[in-house]
Design a protein around this motif. Structure first.
Motif, PDB file in Angstrom:
ATOM      1  N   ILE A   1      -3.010 -13.365  29.017  1.00  0.00           N
ATOM      2  CA  ILE A   1      -3.568 -12.725  30.209  1.00  0.00           C
ATOM      3  C   ILE A   1      -3.179 -11.255  30.195  1.00  0.00           C
ATOM      4  CG2 ILE A   1      -3.528 -12.628  32.735  1.00  0.00           C
ATOM      5  CD1 ILE A   1      -2.925 -15.633  32.731  1.00  0.00           C
ATOM      6  N   VAL A   2      -4.184 -10.399  30.431  1.00  0.00           N
ATOM      7  CA  VAL A   2      -3.967  -8.960  30.511  1.00  0.00           C
ATOM      8  C   VAL A   2      -4.328  -8.519  31.922  1.00  0.00           C
ATOM      9  CG1 VAL A   2      -4.600  -6.700  29.608  1.00  0.00           C
ATOM     10  CG2 VAL A   2      -4.530  -8.674  28.070  1.00  0.00           C
ATOM     11  N   VAL A   3      -3.414  -7.889  32.618  1.00  0.00           N
ATOM     12  CA  VAL A   3      -3.659  -7.413  33.978  1.00  0.00           C
ATOM     13  C   VAL A   3      -3.940  -5.912  33.927  1.00  0.00           C
ATOM     14  CG1 VAL A   3      -2.753  -7.194  36.327  1.00  0.00           C
ATOM     15  CG2 VAL A   3      -2.121  -9.178  34.919  1.00  0.00           C
ATOM     16  N   ILE A   4      -5.080  -5.522  34.493  1.00  0.00           N
ATOM     17  CA  ILE A   4      -5.469  -4.113  34.531  1.00  0.00           C
ATOM     18  C   ILE A   4      -5.587  -3.663  35.983  1.00  0.00           C
ATOM     19  CG2 ILE A   4      -7.330  -2.474  34.029  1.00  0.00           C
ATOM     20  CD1 ILE A   4      -7.881  -3.946  31.490  1.00  0.00           C
ATOM     21  N   ALA A   5      -4.979  -2.538  36.283  1.00  0.00           N
ATOM     22  CA  ALA A   5      -5.074  -1.932  37.615  1.00  0.00           C
ATOM     23  C   ALA A   5      -5.156  -0.424  37.442  1.00  0.00           C
ATOM     24  CB  ALA A   5      -3.865  -2.310  38.469  1.00  0.00           C
ATOM     25  N   ASP A   6      -6.045   0.191  38.199  1.00  0.00           N
ATOM     26  CA  ASP A   6      -6.217   1.644  38.150  1.00  0.00           C
ATOM     27  C   ASP A   6      -6.432   2.139  36.718  1.00  0.00           C
ATOM     28  OD1 ASP A   6      -6.420   4.195  39.257  1.00  0.00           O
ATOM     29  OD2 ASP A   6      -4.271   4.596  39.058  1.00  0.00           O
ATOM     30  N   GLY A   7      -7.214   1.360  35.959  1.00  0.00           N
ATOM     31  CA  GLY A   7      -7.606   1.784  34.619  1.00  0.00           C
ATOM     32  C   GLY A   7      -6.548   1.661  33.551  1.00  0.00           C
ATOM     33  N   GLN A   8      -5.434   0.983  33.866  1.00  0.00           N
ATOM     34  CA  GLN A   8      -4.349   0.858  32.905  1.00  0.00           C
ATOM     35  C   GLN A   8      -3.830  -0.571  32.856  1.00  0.00           C
ATOM     36  OE1 GLN A   8      -1.851   3.913  34.777  1.00  0.00           O
ATOM     37  NE2 GLN A   8      -2.111   5.189  32.959  1.00  0.00           N
ATOM     38  N   ILE A   9      -3.250  -0.955  31.727  1.00  0.00           N
ATOM     39  CA  ILE A   9      -2.640  -2.272  31.606  1.00  0.00           C
ATOM     40  C   ILE A   9      -1.280  -2.248  32.302  1.00  0.00           C
ATOM     41  CG2 ILE A   9      -1.661  -3.974  30.005  1.00  0.00           C
ATOM     42  CD1 ILE A   9      -3.763  -3.100  27.965  1.00  0.00           C
ATOM     43  N   THR A  10      -1.119  -3.146  33.275  1.00  0.00           N
ATOM     44  CA  THR A  10       0.156  -3.212  34.004  1.00  0.00           C
ATOM     45  C   THR A  10       1.009  -4.393  33.553  1.00  0.00           C
ATOM     46  OG1 THR A  10      -0.879  -4.488  35.798  1.00  0.00           O
ATOM     47  CG2 THR A  10      -0.820  -2.084  36.027  1.00  0.00           C
ATOM     48  N   LYS A  11       0.363  -5.445  33.056  1.00  0.00           N
ATOM     49  CA  LYS A  11       1.089  -6.613  32.551  1.00  0.00           C
ATOM     50  C   LYS A  11       0.282  -7.228  31.418  1.00  0.00           C
ATOM     51  CE  LYS A  11       3.146  -7.908  37.019  1.00  0.00           C
ATOM     52  NZ  LYS A  11       3.223  -8.982  38.036  1.00  0.00           N
ATOM     53  N   ARG A  12       0.993  -7.829  30.477  1.00  0.00           N
ATOM     54  CA  ARG A  12       0.330  -8.527  29.390  1.00  0.00           C
ATOM     55  C   ARG A  12       1.286  -9.567  28.829  1.00  0.00           C
ATOM     56  NH1 ARG A  12      -2.043  -6.005  23.690  1.00  0.00           N
ATOM     57  NH2 ARG A  12      -2.869  -7.993  22.895  1.00  0.00           N
ATOM     58  N   GLY A  13       0.793 -10.776  28.627  1.00  0.00           N
ATOM     59  CA  GLY A  13       1.650 -11.816  28.073  1.00  0.00           C
ATOM     60  C   GLY A  13       0.933 -13.149  28.058  1.00  0.00           C
ATOM     61  N   SER A  14       1.679 -14.197  27.747  1.00  0.00           N
ATOM     62  CA  SER A  14       1.105 -15.539  27.715  1.00  0.00           C
ATOM     63  C   SER A  14       0.756 -15.987  29.129  1.00  0.00           C
ATOM     64  CB  SER A  14       2.099 -16.523  27.093  1.00  0.00           C
ATOM     65  OG  SER A  14       3.214 -16.707  27.955  1.00  0.00           O
ATOM     66  N   ARG A  15      -0.025 -17.035  29.212  1.00  0.00           N
ATOM     67  CA  ARG A  15      -0.388 -17.605  30.513  1.00  0.00           C
ATOM     68  C   ARG A  15       0.858 -17.963  31.316  1.00  0.00           C
ATOM     69  NH1 ARG A  15      -2.978 -21.653  28.556  1.00  0.00           N
ATOM     70  NH2 ARG A  15      -1.142 -22.972  28.415  1.00  0.00           N
TER      71      ARG A  15
ATOM     72  N   GLU B   1       3.777 -16.738  31.179  1.00  0.00           N
ATOM     73  CA  GLU B   1       4.540 -15.555  31.590  1.00  0.00           C
ATOM     74  C   GLU B   1       3.884 -14.818  32.753  1.00  0.00           C
ATOM     75  OE1 GLU B   1       6.503 -14.102  27.355  1.00  0.00           O
ATOM     76  OE2 GLU B   1       4.446 -13.550  27.823  1.00  0.00           O
ATOM     77  N   ILE B   2       2.557 -14.726  32.728  1.00  0.00           N
ATOM     78  CA  ILE B   2       1.845 -13.850  33.670  1.00  0.00           C
ATOM     79  C   ILE B   2       1.311 -14.572  34.897  1.00  0.00           C
ATOM     80  CG2 ILE B   2      -0.074 -12.238  33.920  1.00  0.00           C
ATOM     81  CD1 ILE B   2       2.205 -11.262  32.103  1.00  0.00           C
ATOM     82  N   LEU B   3       0.786 -15.780  34.728  1.00  0.00           N
ATOM     83  CA  LEU B   3       0.107 -16.445  35.839  1.00  0.00           C
ATOM     84  C   LEU B   3       0.992 -16.680  37.059  1.00  0.00           C
ATOM     85  CD1 LEU B   3      -2.598 -17.517  36.745  1.00  0.00           C
ATOM     86  CD2 LEU B   3      -2.041 -19.723  35.694  1.00  0.00           C
ATOM     87  N   PRO B   4       2.235 -17.130  36.919  1.00  0.00           N
ATOM     88  CA  PRO B   4       3.063 -17.334  38.119  1.00  0.00           C
ATOM     89  C   PRO B   4       3.249 -16.062  38.935  1.00  0.00           C
ATOM     90  CG  PRO B   4       4.037 -18.448  36.245  1.00  0.00           C
ATOM     91  CD  PRO B   4       2.935 -17.588  35.696  1.00  0.00           C
ATOM     92  N   GLY B   5       3.343 -14.923  38.262  1.00  0.00           N
ATOM     93  CA  GLY B   5       3.518 -13.668  38.979  1.00  0.00           C
ATOM     94  C   GLY B   5       2.287 -13.239  39.738  1.00  0.00           C
ATOM     95  N   ILE B   6       1.115 -13.670  39.254  1.00  0.00           N
ATOM     96  CA  ILE B   6      -0.137 -13.337  39.936  1.00  0.00           C
ATOM     97  C   ILE B   6      -0.318 -14.211  41.163  1.00  0.00           C
ATOM     98  CG2 ILE B   6      -2.657 -13.373  39.753  1.00  0.00           C
ATOM     99  CD1 ILE B   6      -2.363 -12.636  36.832  1.00  0.00           C
ATOM    100  N   LEU B   7      -0.086 -15.507  40.977  1.00  0.00           N
ATOM    101  CA  LEU B   7      -0.358 -16.447  42.052  1.00  0.00           C
ATOM    102  C   LEU B   7       0.814 -16.603  43.015  1.00  0.00           C
ATOM    103  CD1 LEU B   7      -2.228 -19.251  40.069  1.00  0.00           C
ATOM    104  CD2 LEU B   7      -3.193 -17.338  41.359  1.00  0.00           C
ATOM    105  N   GLY B   8       2.026 -16.403  42.527  1.00  0.00           N
ATOM    106  CA  GLY B   8       3.199 -16.571  43.381  1.00  0.00           C
ATOM    107  C   GLY B   8       3.301 -17.992  43.906  1.00  0.00           C
ATOM    108  N   THR B   9       3.751 -18.127  45.096  1.00  0.00           N
ATOM    109  CA  THR B   9       3.906 -19.453  45.693  1.00  0.00           C
ATOM    110  C   THR B   9       2.744 -19.815  46.594  1.00  0.00           C
ATOM    111  OG1 THR B   9       5.158 -18.479  47.517  1.00  0.00           O
ATOM    112  CG2 THR B   9       6.420 -19.301  45.645  1.00  0.00           C
ATOM    113  N   ALA B  10       1.791 -18.852  46.776  1.00  0.00           N
ATOM    114  CA  ALA B  10       0.645 -19.125  47.648  1.00  0.00           C
ATOM    115  C   ALA B  10      -0.369 -19.981  46.931  1.00  0.00           C
ATOM    116  CB  ALA B  10       0.000 -17.798  48.072  1.00  0.00           C
ATOM    117  N   SER B  11      -1.307 -20.511  47.687  1.00  0.00           N
ATOM    118  CA  SER B  11      -2.398 -21.259  47.074  1.00  0.00           C
ATOM    119  C   SER B  11      -3.255 -20.296  46.273  1.00  0.00           C
ATOM    120  CB  SER B  11      -3.262 -21.925  48.152  1.00  0.00           C
ATOM    121  OG  SER B  11      -3.974 -20.937  48.881  1.00  0.00           O
TER     122      SER B  11
END
Length: 246
Positions: A206-220, A222-232
């Motif tokens: 998963i590659v996370v892009i914000a404001d035209g730049q890569i902010t995070k990159r890694g395996s699913r 590594e990255i997915l929990p930080g995107i979704l957090g504890t919310a649904s």
């Protein structure tokens, strides 16, 4: 396979030049399933168009299998093995599904071979092979037919820009299965622009892009929990992604 080297893309607005992609570097390896996600308006769709050749970077270079393709057209890139699928698949009045598959394969496919590609994306071939690619087809049907053309083209890199756009939940659930099957068949790389959890869940990377730049990159993992957090998933996505994408 694909390397973006210090890519920038600017557009002119009322205030002057606006940077959409900003000095971005990224490598997509052979045989990987990569999902690019991030806030709407961050440049995800623009990046997909730069890879496909629909847009040309303001600066930087793009390489495919070590060959520079920065100035190559979308047709040249397609001939090299790069496919691009639009958010809203194009409808072709007067063209039958069989004709579209033959154009994609660049050969006079037999009806039996064409039917095999349709079967791979979960469509009953006899119901679709002679249908026109027009408004009589639903969004989900068009998405599947578009993926069937990618299979027929034997693309080494398939780029999908928000494939979930405009389709119903049932079609989306089946689309996930189609992508998983497509990966097995093509053995090529798949790059998807999406913020849907179920698509993120089948990614190698998963590659996370914000404001035209890569902010995070890694395996699913590594990255997915930080995107979704504890919310649904729904709540997380509604908080994380706002506005219209570029």
């Amino acid at each position: 396979m694909l390397t973006l080297e210090n890519i920038s893309f600017d557009v002119a607005d009322a205030k002057g030049e606006k940077g959409i992609i900003k000095n971005l570097s990224l490598t997509i390896e052979e045989g990987k399933f990569v999902v690019i996600t991030g806030p709407n308006g961050g440049g995800k769709s623009t990046l997909a168009k730069l890879i496909a050749g629909i847009e040309k970077p303001t600066s930087g270079r793009i390489y495919f299998d070590g060959e520079e393709i920065t100035e190559k057209s979308i047709t040249d890139r397609a001939n090299m093995g790069i496919s691009y699928a639009f958010q809203q698949p194009v409808r072709f009045k007067g063209i039958q599904v069989l004709d579209l598959l033959r154009l994609a394969a660049k050969t006079n496919l037999s009806a039996a071979d064409a039917c095999q590609y349709l079967s791979e994306v979960g469509l009953c071939a006899k119901d679709y092979i002679n249908r026109e690619v027009n408004a009589s087809l639903s969004g989900g049907e068009l998405k599947r037919i578009e993926i069937a053309t990618v299979l027929a083209r034997s693309s080494r890199l398939s780029v999908f820009d928000e494939p979930e756009a405009g389709i119903d939940l049932w079609s989306f659930q089946n689309l996930i299965q189609v992508f998983e099957r497509m990966r097995e068949i093509t053995k090529g790389s798949i790059l998807i622009i999406s913020h849907q959890e179920r698509i993120l869940n089948i990614a190698d990377e998963i590659v996370v892009i914000a404001d035209g730049q890569i902010t995070k990159r890694g395996s699913r993992d590594e990255i997915l929990p930080g995107i979704l957090g504890t919310a649904s998933a729904v709540d997380a996505c509604s908080k994380f992604y706002k506005g219209g994408d570029q």
